[in-house]
Design an enzyme around this catalytic site. Structure first.
Site, PDB file in Angstrom:
ATOM      1  N   CYS A 170      -3.364   7.189  -4.714  1.00  0.00           N
ATOM      2  CA  CYS A 170      -3.082   6.036  -4.645  1.00  0.00           C
ATOM      3  C   CYS A 170      -1.688   5.390  -5.267  1.00  0.00           C
ATOM      4  O   CYS A 170      -1.463   5.660  -6.367  1.00  0.00           O
ATOM      5  CB  CYS A 170      -3.912   4.873  -5.484  1.00  0.00           C
ATOM      6  N   ASP A 219     -10.216   6.078  -3.409  1.00  0.00           N
ATOM      7  CA  ASP A 219      -9.087   6.625  -2.498  1.00  0.00           C
ATOM      8  C   ASP A 219      -9.042   8.128  -2.789  1.00  0.00           C
ATOM      9  O   ASP A 219      -9.169   8.527  -3.996  1.00  0.00           O
ATOM     10  CB  ASP A 219      -7.862   5.813  -3.310  1.00  0.00           C
ATOM     11  N   THR A 245       0.057   2.441  -5.092  1.00  0.00           N
ATOM     12  CA  THR A 245       0.449   1.306  -5.880  1.00  0.00           C
ATOM     13  C   THR A 245      -0.440   1.337  -7.259  1.00  0.00           C
ATOM     14  O   THR A 245       0.010   0.989  -8.383  1.00  0.00           O
ATOM     15  CB  THR A 245      -0.096   0.083  -5.361  1.00  0.00           C
ATOM     16  N   CYS A 258       1.031  -1.174  -0.085  1.00  0.00           N
ATOM     17  CA  CYS A 258      -0.009   0.013   0.061  1.00  0.00           C
ATOM     18  C   CYS A 258       0.815   1.240   0.112  1.00  0.00           C
ATOM     19  O   CYS A 258       1.386   1.348   1.037  1.00  0.00           O
ATOM     20  CB  CYS A 258      -0.991  -0.128   1.294  1.00  0.00           C
ATOM     21  N   GLY A 259       0.786   2.069  -1.193  1.00  0.00           N
ATOM     22  CA  GLY A 259       1.599   3.190  -1.065  1.00  0.00           C
ATOM     23  C   GLY A 259       1.537   4.393  -0.214  1.00  0.00           C
ATOM     24  O   GLY A 259       2.092   4.781   0.419  1.00  0.00           O
TER      25      GLY A 259
END
Length: 334
Positions: free
Chosen positions: A254, A250, A256, A91-92
């Site tokens: 985001c 999101d 990823t 998860c970035g």
């Protein structure tokens, strides 16, 4: 009846929540890597994720992480990612928020000042952070190898009709919906429409196609839908709205998803190593992406992407999962 206590620090990364679990009833996980530990968590402890992420303690967009000691002492920490959509390989935005919390709250003492090497289920990521006083002002993540997994797949979408999508991997698998005759761009629709369509599309695509990481078969299945459209700011390269979980878009660009989209653009010849990719979220917040290197993944062309963003702490929680509570493991209203 048992009670389980969890000490958490709440933050957001460019608008999207990050709940960092720092102590309490954190389970011991077996395994020689964070990937193996993730499998143990999924088998026995996913109730913790549900209890902390779902209502009434969380909400539809809740996302978080749990800190662990590294399996390799050369690294700084291990991170397990939990959110409403599951226990993720990577998860970035969660990494940016976790690093910010860990440094500002002195939870991790970095072996090299300004750098954290983090073990995550998808591999090893490097986080470089900038500070002004005690505040972390930005975090740049060098992510795992990312690649374009499939091109020009078709899926029938409610209301819109047949859509053509690419699927790329940036730590999770993303179906990327670019503007086309049946979808002129995300700016033409409300978030609730994108959410409703994406939920059906994801189910249909997982029925029609198979998505498996070529080197780690525990990373499989399409988990996110990435809608694209025209940027708000002239300085942005692109804009997206990423669907995850069952009801979430999101609020950050985001991490990823940005990695996956850069891999798509690289494969299409639209983005070269070293070029800046300014990615905009549905609310206008920004990640600065870049291709750090060209590489291969199981003999497929791939990239090593980086993503830079910021996070802010906004609260502290002592959460209790009480087995006498009928909603101890949370719930969703869909």
């Amino acid at each position: 009846m048992a009670e389980f206590h969890f000490f958490c620090i709440d933050a957001h990364t460019c608008g999207n929540p990050v709940r960092v679990v720092t102590g309490g009833s954190i389970p011991f996980l077996q395994g020689n890597s964070m990937s193996e530990k993730r499998q143990h968590f999924l088998r026995e402890f996913d109730w913790i994720r549900k209890g902390l992420m779902f209502e009434p303690r969380g909400h539809d967009m809740m996302s978080g992480s749990i800190l662990y000691p590294p399996t390799d002492p050369a690294n700084d920490a291990g991170v397990l990612f939990i959110e409403t959509s599951g226990c993720l390989p990577m998860c970035g935005h969660g990494t940016i928020g976790t690093v910010t919390v860990a440094i500002e709250q002195n939870l991790i003492r970095p072996k090299t000042p300004g750098v954290l090497n983090l073990e995550v289920p998808a591999g090893l990521v490097r986080a470089e952070y900038q500070q002004e006083g005690k505040k972390v002002t930005s975090v740049k993540i060098t992510n795992i190898k990312s690649y374009l997994a499939a091109e020009k797949l078709t899926v029938d979408c409610p209301d819109l009709g047949l859509l053509t999508v690419d699927v790329a991997y940036g730590g999770n698998f993303y179906a990327i919906v670019d503007p086309q005759p049946n979808f002129p761009g995300l700016e033409h629709y409300k978030a609730e429409q994108l959410i409703g369509w994406a939920r059906v599309m994801r189910e249909r695509m997982n029925e029609q196609y198979t998505f498996v990481h070529p080197e780690n078969p525990t990373i499989n299945g399409l988990s996110h839908i990435l809608w694209t459209g025209k940027p708000i700011a002239e300085t942005s390269t692109a804009r997206n709205a990423v669907f995850y979980g069952d009801k979430a878009i999101d609020r950050s660009p985001c991490g990823t998803g940005t990695s996956a989209r850069m891999a798509q653009w690289y494969a299409q010849g639209r983005l070269k190593p070293g070029e800046t990719f300014v990615h905009e979220s549905i609310i206008g917040s920004i990640f600065n992406g870049r291709i750090e290197a060209e590489t291969e993944l199981a003999n497929q062309p791939a990239i090593v992407p980086s993503i830079e963003g910021w996070a802010r702490i906004h609260g502290y929680n002592h959460l209790i999962l009480d087995e006498e509570d009928p909603y101890v493991f949370g719930f969703q209203v869909i």
